[in-house]
Design an enzyme around this catalytic site. Structure first.
Site, mmCIF file in Angstrom:
data_model
loop_
_atom_site.group_PDB
_atom_site.id
_atom_site.type_symbol
_atom_site.label_atom_id
_atom_site.label_comp_id
_atom_site.label_asym_id
_atom_site.label_seq_id
_atom_site.Cartn_x
_atom_site.Cartn_y
_atom_site.Cartn_z
ATOM 1 N N ASP A 256 37.554 35.480 38.923
ATOM 2 C CA ASP A 256 37.419 36.491 39.974
ATOM 3 C C ASP A 256 36.179 37.330 39.662
ATOM 4 O O ASP A 256 35.398 36.985 38.755
ATOM 5 C CB ASP A 256 38.686 37.360 40.059
ATOM 6 C CG ASP A 256 38.885 38.225 38.826
ATOM 7 O OD1 ASP A 256 38.162 38.035 37.830
ATOM 8 O OD2 ASP A 256 39.759 39.103 38.852
ATOM 9 N N GLU B 54 49.312 39.090 40.728
ATOM 10 C CA GLU B 54 47.937 38.688 41.054
ATOM 11 C C GLU B 54 47.621 38.939 42.526
ATOM 12 O O GLU B 54 46.505 39.326 42.858
ATOM 13 C CB GLU B 54 47.699 37.210 40.701
ATOM 14 C CG GLU B 54 47.666 36.925 39.207
ATOM 15 C CD GLU B 54 46.577 37.690 38.450
ATOM 16 O OE1 GLU B 54 45.633 38.191 39.075
ATOM 17 O OE2 GLU B 54 46.700 37.796 37.211
ATOM 18 N N TYR C 76 41.485 31.456 42.411
ATOM 19 C CA TYR C 76 41.707 32.395 41.307
ATOM 20 C C TYR C 76 43.200 32.514 40.988
ATOM 21 O O TYR C 76 43.621 32.389 39.829
ATOM 22 C CB TYR C 76 41.122 33.784 41.622
ATOM 23 C CG TYR C 76 41.599 34.807 40.627
ATOM 24 C CD1 TYR C 76 41.058 34.841 39.340
ATOM 25 C CD2 TYR C 76 42.636 35.683 40.930
ATOM 26 C CE1 TYR C 76 41.523 35.735 38.392
ATOM 27 C CE2 TYR C 76 43.113 36.583 39.997
ATOM 28 C CZ TYR C 76 42.549 36.603 38.730
ATOM 29 O OH TYR C 76 43.018 37.476 37.795
#
Ligand code: SF4
Length: 335
Positions: free
Chosen positions: A117, A16, A99
């Site tokens: 996001d 991520e 996020y």
């Protein structure tokens, strides 16, 4: 995607962080190389920063690598190597924004928490004709609330489904609506308003900075220096960078310099336009017959490196373009 086959919070976290500002196909080889070297959060926590940067080189936005490294140290030393499942603890880890928090906790542990996001906001705004401007930070809250209304017991699949939909089907341009599994529920599609969503105000224009880049040469070595530990490309290596206006008074030094093609590097809100020149160290010393210029242009944390040694340094992406120009120039000279 290699990070979709795991429930390991560390691997999901790495993926991520890499995916922020970077395309999936670019990330995959970097992710695989990184995980091969730093298999666990403990491996990463115990690594030297320079090595972490080396494995990040080319991905840019090095602050992400720095935060990931510091975050790994926190998980290793404060939580005994186990990523905390509690959102209150997890959000204190370096570099974990809302996020990433949602993505890691929902995918790894099934915690019912939103992971919103730009992709997710685009999907939801088209699905529900949400008028909030997704460029504004405060809009995130509206989308997070929407996710919480929709999320079921399987938060992991739900969040991943939304992410994949945004990345693969509901793309910014030419969304593949006819293939979309959500089309029967999508108001944007039904009302033929997909083009109007998401609502997004224009970004501020990037500011342009013009620099002269000094590639100072001494025999077969070149001067590089470590950048300060704050600001852009912090702690990475690069060449001395002189603002164009300041450089004017030293322009006479260019008489014996070799000019390389101008290069440009685009950061989030700024652009560096760089004019590299190769200049012999002797020129800096001879002209004033003193060390003044050397002191002016070269900082304390530097040294002369051969081409092979330069390959091993963690160099900021902006400077990699200059390294490439320099290398091309040297190669042309050999022919
Ligand atoms: S139908 Fe089209 S606009 Fe709606 S979610 Fe699917 S891809 Fe996006």
């Amino acid at each position: 995607m290699p990070w979709r086959n795991t429930k390991d919070p560390y691997k999901i976290w790495v993926s991520e962080i890499m995916l922020q500002q970077t395309r999936v196909d670019t990330v995959i080889p970097y992710y695989e190389r990184f995980i091969e070297r730093f298999e666990s959060v403990l491996e990463l926590a115990n690594a030297q920063t320079e090595e972490v940067y080396k494995y990040w080189q080319g991905l840019g936005y090095y602050r992400r690598a720095d935060n990931l490294h510091k975050g790994a140290q926190m998980v290793a030393f404060k939580y005994g190597g186990k990523f905390p499942k509690d959102p209150k603890e997890a959000k204190e880890i370096n570099g974990i924004g809302p996020y990433t928090l949602g993505a890691v906790l929902s995918i790894a542990f099934g915690v019912e928490i939103p992971a919103v996001d730009g992709n997710v906001m685009r999907v939801l705004s088209r699905q529900f004709l949400i008028e909030e401007d997704i460029a504004k930070a405060k809009s995130r809250k509206i989308f997070e609330e929407k996710v919480m209304q929709l999320i079921g017991e399987d938060a992991s699949s739900f969040n991943q489904g939304l992410m994949e939909l945004g990345a693969m089907i509901c793309t910014p341009l030419n969304p593949k609506c006819t293939l979309c599994p959500m089309k029967s529920l999508c108001q944007g599609y039904k009302k033929q308003k997909v083009e109007n969503y998401p609502v997004k105000s224009k970004k501020e224009k990037s500011k342009i900075y013009e620099y002269k880049v000094l590639i100072i040469k001494k025999e077969d070595t070149y001067w590089l220096e470590k950048r300060p530990n704050q600001g852009l490309l912090a702690n990475l290596w690069g060449f001395p960078l002189i603002e164009k206006e300041k450089w004017e008074q030293y322009r006479y030094l260019e008489e014996k310099a070799i000019h390389l093609p101008q290069t440009k590097h685009i950061f989030t809100h700024r652009v560096w336009e760089m004019e590299p020149i190769i200049i012999e160290e002797q020129e800096l010393l001879d002209i004033k017959k003193e060390l003044k210029l050397k002191k002016l242009f070269m900082n304390q944390n530097g040294g002369y490196f051969t081409n092979e040694e330069i390959d091993l340094l963690p160099i900021g992406t902006a400077f990699m373009k200059v390294v490439k120009e320099k290398r091309d120039h040297v190669e042309r000279g050999k022919r």
